[in-house]
Design an enzyme around this catalytic site. Sequence first.
Site, PDB file in Angstrom:
ATOM      1  N   ASP A   1      -2.361   1.669  -4.557  1.00 25.40           N
ATOM      2  CA  ASP A   1      -3.582   1.995  -3.827  1.00 25.40           C
ATOM      3  C   ASP A   1      -4.701   1.043  -4.231  1.00 25.40           C
ATOM      4  O   ASP A   1      -4.532   0.159  -5.076  1.00 25.40           O
ATOM      5  CB  ASP A   1      -3.990   3.455  -4.048  1.00 25.40           C
ATOM      6  CG  ASP A   1      -4.146   3.793  -5.526  1.00 25.40           C
ATOM      7  OD1 ASP A   1      -4.420   2.881  -6.326  1.00 25.40           O
ATOM      8  OD2 ASP A   1      -4.002   4.975  -5.872  1.00 25.40           O
TER       9      ASP A   1
ATOM     10  N   HIS B   1       0.812  -1.228   0.000  1.00 24.65           N
ATOM     11  CA  HIS B   1       0.000   0.000   0.000  1.00 24.65           C
ATOM     12  C   HIS B   1       0.840   1.271   0.000  1.00 24.65           C
ATOM     13  O   HIS B   1       0.298   2.375  -0.068  1.00 24.65           O
ATOM     14  CB  HIS B   1      -0.947  -0.005   1.199  1.00 24.65           C
ATOM     15  CG  HIS B   1      -2.275   0.617   0.917  1.00 24.65           C
ATOM     16  ND1 HIS B   1      -2.535   1.385  -0.189  1.00 24.65           N
ATOM     17  CD2 HIS B   1      -3.454   0.560   1.606  1.00 24.65           C
ATOM     18  CE1 HIS B   1      -3.783   1.797  -0.180  1.00 24.65           C
ATOM     19  NE2 HIS B   1      -4.364   1.308   0.895  1.00 24.65           N
TER      20      HIS B   1
END
Length: 425
Positions: free
Chosen positions: A401, A397
């Site tokens: 995304d 992450h």
Amino acid sequence: MPKMGESISEATIISWLKNVGDFVEAEETLLEVATDKVDSDVPSPVSGVITEIRFQKDDVVEVGTVLALIDESQKSKVISQKSENSSIENKSVSPNAVEVPQPKTDNRKLTTNPNAFISPLIISIAQKENLSIEELQTIPGSGTDGRLQKSDVFNYLKNRKYPLKSIPQPTTHNLQSTTFPKPKINFVEGKDRIVEMDRMRKMIADHMVYSKQTSPHVTSYIEVDVTNLVNWRNENKEKFQEKHNEKLTFTPVFVQAVAKAIVDFPMINVSVDEKNIIVHNDVNIGMATALPSGNLIVPVVKNANEKDLVALAKDVNSLAEASRNNKLKPEQIQGSTFTISNVGTFGSLMGTPIINQPEVAILALGIIKKRPEVITTEKGDEIAIRSMMYLSLSFDHRVVDGFLGGSFLRKVGDYLEQFDSNTTI
């Protein structure tokens, strides 16, 4: 240290099979080395007597570095001398003269020093060897003011007997504020047993812990209908075998779908270098593969986006065969940019795989199961038996995304669901 592959710049010494003073034949294995998880034998380039060994077990040595010196001129002299010494020893040494060392025990009183200074190096060694802070504090230090040295820890580990019952239980006042106390392990002598990790398992453990500490993992899931793909394979696997002399498994199809999706979403094919993102041009797909020993290895299909299904099948089968027989070459497990793990092979419905560093995503493919599903036809909604499969994508992450991860995962699913049943073999 010989060159073992295009991208291999160093190797770790596993063990020497010869010692200083030993005679070695040309092409006889001199030592064993490891690059990542692949072990290789290093043969002697000449016949002669070893006069010097410059590196020891666990040393990491760069390619091209001199490992040892071999004297070709003294081999006959040393062989004669060894024969003579052997004869003398056989005459002078009797079985009664052999002293058998008694096993060491850990019944001694162990005391802790909660104020002992422990360096970051010692802490890193302790983490690798599964030593708690409390156990470190019981080791006498040989450095200045009793400071604990690396050699003290290694000497302690050589004579360590597990479990050490006389070590005090963890207390909060003995611990650093950022250190969580090591949980107590219940060990029953005579019932429980200790199995030491082999070198590969230690590397896997370190790699997994490093990945979880480095990348904030997020996992997304989708379900795909692979009925068309399953039917096509069932109809063509025998023809494929006869025509190409290769087994037709699902894996090359999975690799092809992932490679196509990476071309559509190239930012999933990246690595993170501190504050920089390295976007890889090559699409190299790693296949997480279980070895007969139970360990895990990841052979790599290079440039998967440039190959058709036949070429991918040949690569997949060749790598799988080499993995099973422990014949993978170092370059065959190097350079992956994305990894897939077929957890369905073991009957798992889905998985949450750990990212294979320095990649930023890994795809798990679950078992293919038939079940009734509601589908839309020209006649409206109907219930039909379909072959369904779960896909799960774990991604980093920091740079991937939810939109990118979800879009890429959906694209892989689309390629599998829309597999052309007219694909020629």
